[in-house]
Design a protein around this motif. Sequence first.
Motif, short mmCIF file in Angstrom:
data_model
loop_
_atom_site.label_atom_id
_atom_site.label_comp_id
_atom_site.label_asym_id
_atom_site.label_seq_id
_atom_site.Cartn_x
_atom_site.Cartn_y
_atom_site.Cartn_z
N VAL A 8 1.00 -1.10 -0.09
CA VAL A 8 -0.01 -0.11 -0.11
C VAL A 8 0.98 1.08 -0.01
CG1 VAL A 8 -1.91 1.22 1.17
CG2 VAL A 8 -1.34 -1.36 1.38
N HIS A 37 -3.90 3.69 -1.39
CA HIS A 37 -4.31 4.22 -0.26
C HIS A 37 -5.37 3.45 0.59
CE1 HIS A 37 -8.17 5.03 -1.69
NE2 HIS A 37 -7.77 5.56 -2.96
N GLY A 38 -5.36 3.87 1.85
CA GLY A 38 -6.05 2.80 2.70
C GLY A 38 -7.28 2.49 2.50
N GLU A 39 -8.12 3.19 1.65
CA GLU A 39 -9.62 2.72 1.44
C GLU A 39 -9.38 1.34 0.29
OE1 GLU A 39 -12.14 5.93 0.42
OE2 GLU A 39 -12.30 6.54 2.24
N VAL A 55 3.11 -1.14 4.54
CA VAL A 55 1.99 -0.14 4.42
C VAL A 55 2.75 1.42 4.54
CG1 VAL A 55 0.05 0.99 5.50
CG2 VAL A 55 0.03 -1.29 5.32
N ASN A 63 -4.45 7.55 5.49
CA ASN A 63 -3.31 7.14 5.44
C ASN A 63 -2.90 5.63 6.22
OD1 ASN A 63 -3.04 7.31 8.62
ND2 ASN A 63 -3.10 9.47 8.50
N GLY A 64 -1.67 5.37 6.31
CA GLY A 64 -1.37 4.01 6.77
C GLY A 64 -1.71 3.96 8.23
N GLN A 66 -4.17 5.51 9.96
CA GLN A 66 -5.58 4.96 9.87
C GLN A 66 -6.04 3.43 9.47
OE1 GLN A 66 -6.22 8.35 7.35
NE2 GLN A 66 -7.22 9.58 9.05
N LEU A 67 -5.33 3.13 8.32
CA LEU A 67 -5.63 1.88 7.82
C LEU A 67 -5.26 0.72 8.85
CD1 LEU A 67 -6.12 -0.31 5.49
CD2 LEU A 67 -3.60 -0.01 4.96
#
Length: 69
Positions: A8, A37-39, A55, A63-64, A66-67
């Motif tokens: 990612v 990206h994270g989504e 990531v 962002n990483g 949040q993921l």
Amino acid sequence: MSLNILVVDDSAVMRRMILRTLQLTGVPIGEVHEAGHGEEALAVLAEHWVDLAMVDINMPVMNGIQLLE
């Protein structure tokens, strides 16, 4: 046993560099998935089993950190 990997990063060039580096280590690689990206990563994770996620922390949209949370 091969590893299914998710890379990612918002940079396609960096994703390629990470994958190339993993290939050079000799680690047995199974399926490789990429996300910008994270989504996108969450969508991949909903569809595929992943053993290892590489990531990036600084990305747009999600962002990483949040993921990972």
